[in-house]
Scaffold this motif. Structure first.
Motif, short mmCIF file in Angstrom:
data_model
loop_
_atom_site.label_atom_id
_atom_site.label_comp_id
_atom_site.label_asym_id
_atom_site.label_seq_id
_atom_site.Cartn_x
_atom_site.Cartn_y
_atom_site.Cartn_z
N ARG A 162 -3.61 2.56 8.39
CA ARG A 162 -4.60 3.64 8.44
C ARG A 162 -4.01 4.94 7.91
NH1 ARG A 162 -6.05 8.09 10.94
NH2 ARG A 162 -4.16 8.15 12.21
N ASN B 132 0.82 -1.22 0.00
CA ASN B 132 0.00 0.00 0.00
C ASN B 132 0.85 1.26 0.00
OD1 ASN B 132 -3.08 -0.62 0.30
ND2 ASN B 132 -2.06 -2.11 1.60
N GLU C 189 -6.17 8.54 0.01
CA GLU C 189 -7.41 9.29 -0.18
C GLU C 189 -7.12 10.75 -0.51
OE1 GLU C 189 -11.51 10.38 2.31
OE2 GLU C 189 -9.96 9.10 3.20
N GLY D 112 -3.61 4.72 4.21
CA GLY D 112 -4.93 4.79 3.58
C GLY D 112 -5.44 6.22 3.46
#
Length: 518
Positions: A423, A362, A430, A426
């Protein structure tokens, strides 16, 4: 008892058996007690100080005379052979492995050179060698401030005591070249009289004070992490206070230590580390918020300290001591992990690498998004975009890359706190996507509806060439520095330390040689 007597009268051999069994038990207990007494005597003998260590003694080998086991294990940080799936102790060129980083840091020193940190024993040597410190020709030249020495050596607290913290932070990095020569070591964390753990860097103490806390109230277990938090944290150079114009090392913890709280702190004071060379975004460079991320993980919540895993207890003979071979626990699973966890080594290793696989996958997606953002923003400027049109987009770039860097620069965050690290990444993805949507709308306003041409920045060399770095000159200048001014620094340091108390260090030296041979 009468029953036993009757049995013995009937079976005399039973009496002899009981007698021999009693003698055996007495002998075993005696041997056990003798061993305990010998070990206690050995430990008492080994704890006897051979010399009196003076206040602010920066030379680790001097401490090694009194504490050879600890010094012996510390010197093992010179070993660079351990190589895990993603990291280890080897000298990895991170820009070579991840060329996207060159674009992410365009205009900042890390785009020139960024290598995985080696063991503490290399702290001073590595800062000499990195291109980030430039090639000063005297005490007043070079790109970096004196503050960059802060976490590299026990010579630093010595200088802070002698000169004061503000004076230490003042001026250029080259200012203290002849003074800071001993690698991270004993005096950074220990009181020389009691060997108690102590905080020697003012930034951590000051951060606690601004939060209304007294670091002297910390427990011993907390100190086993806080001595690491002197350096393995996020920080910045505050040039406004306490002294105008002095890059005073400060922890941005006033609002808290989460990625959002530290970001809010920086945004409120309109701080930036640099302006990006391509996108012109006001950027933040996360340093190494390992402690902040660690605090959000399960191990910290269970009361585990940094030292429990990175410096686990070891024993030699009858002596138990803290292993100062500060390293990845993956290279010492038996002492670092299996004291608590009963799984076998393969399962424990797989657990760690599984966390890293998910996080780095990620993180890589966010890296690629950020590269596109910077290059697309650069193209928008070329098309004539105004500062007002770019304002929100640049803040998205700032905030998205801040989250990427907070996760990446925490180093062990993928294991220390995988949930929090994912988190953070992520939310970064965004924000980056929102920034690209805004850029798409802006391109339409500017009359451009095509695909932004992307340069080939697929290798470290191509990326550095694209952002305008003359690597041949940077390397030549660094080699010139190492052959001239650095030689003068080392000579001056040698002459200065020759005037300090001298000791017979043969015992410590022999211990180190034996360790390296093993």
């Amino acid at each position: 008892m009468s029953t036993i007597r009757r049995d013995v009268k009937r079976k005399p051999w039973l009496g002899w058996m009981l007698f021999l069994l009693t003698v055996a038990v007495v002998i075993i207990i005696g041997m056990f007690m003798t061993n305990i007494m010998e070990r206690r005597t050995e430990a008492q003998f080994l704890d006897q100080k051979k010399i009196e260590i003076t206040s602010m003694e920066p030379r680790n080998e001097v401490w090694g005379i009194n504490y050879p086991r600890q010094y012996n294990s510390y010197m093992k940080t010179a070993d660079t052979t351990f190589h895990s799936k993603y990291n280890g102790a080897w000298k990895q060129d991170m820009l070579e492995t991840f060329p996207d980083l060159v674009i992410l840091w365009a205009g900042y020193g890390f785009a020139k050179d960024y290598r995985q940190g080696r063991g503490h024993v290399y702290a001073v040597e590595d800062i000499y060698n990195t291109l980030r410190t430039g090639a000063p020709i005297d005490k007043e030249s070079g790109p970096m401030p004196a503050t960059c020495w802060t976490c590299k050596s026990p010579d630093v607290p010595r200088l802070m005591v002698e000169k004061g913290a503000t004076e230490f932070y003042s001026g250029k990095w080259a200012k203290w070249g002849g003074e800071v020569v001993n690698a991270i070591g004993c005096a950074d964390c220990h009181d020389e009289k009691t060997m108690n753990l102590q905080i020697t860097r003012p930034a951590l103490i000051e951060a606690f004070e601004r939060q209304g806390k007294d670091i002297n109230d910390a427990s011993h277990n907390e100190m086993r992490s806080l001595v690491c938090a002197q350096c393995h944290v996020e920080y910045y150079f505050n040039k406004k206070k306490p002294a105008e114009g002095v890059p005073y090392l400060t922890f941005p913890w006033d609002n808290g230590t989460s990625v959002e709280q530290v970001e809010e702190y920086y945004d409120n004071i309109e701080f930036k580390d640099w302006t990006h060379a391509l996108s012109k975004a006001p950027m933040l460079k996360a340093q190494h918020p390992g402690y902040e991320i660690f605090q959000t993980g399960i191990h910290a919540k269970r009361g585990v300290s940094c030292a429990d895993c990175h410096m686990p207890y070891n024993s030699e003979g009858g002596v138990k001591f803290t292993d100062h071979h500060i390293q990845s626990p993956l290279n010492n699973l038996a002492n670092a992990c299996q004291v608590c966890h009963r799984e076998d080594s393969d399962e424990l290793m797989a657990n760690v690498t599984d966390h890293y696989d998910r996080v780095l996958d990620n993180r890589g997606k966010l890296e690629h998004l950020l590269v596109k953002l910077h290059l697309e923003a650069e193209y928008a400027w070329k098309l004539g975009a105004t500062e007002e049109q770019m304002k929100d987009i640049l803040m998205d770039i700032r905030h998205a890359q801040w989250r990427w860097d907070y996760a990446a620069a925490s180093h062990g965050g993928a294991f220390h706190a995988p949930v929090e690290t994912l988190r953070i990444i992520g939310t970064g993805i965004e924000i980056a996507q929102e920034g690209r949507i805004k850029l798409t709308k802006l391109f339409h306003e500017l009359g451009f509806d095509g695909e932004v041409p992307m340069p080939d920045v697929s290798t470290k060399e191509l990326a550095q060439q694209y952002i305008g770095l003359d690597m041949e000159k940077l390397n030549a200048d660094k080699n010139n520095f190492k052959g001239t001014l650095l030689v003068e620094w080392l000579k001056a340091a040698e002459e200065r330390e020759a005037k300090m108390p001298q000791y017979d260090q043969s015992n410590a030296s022999e211990a180190v040689k034996a360790s390296l041979q093993n």
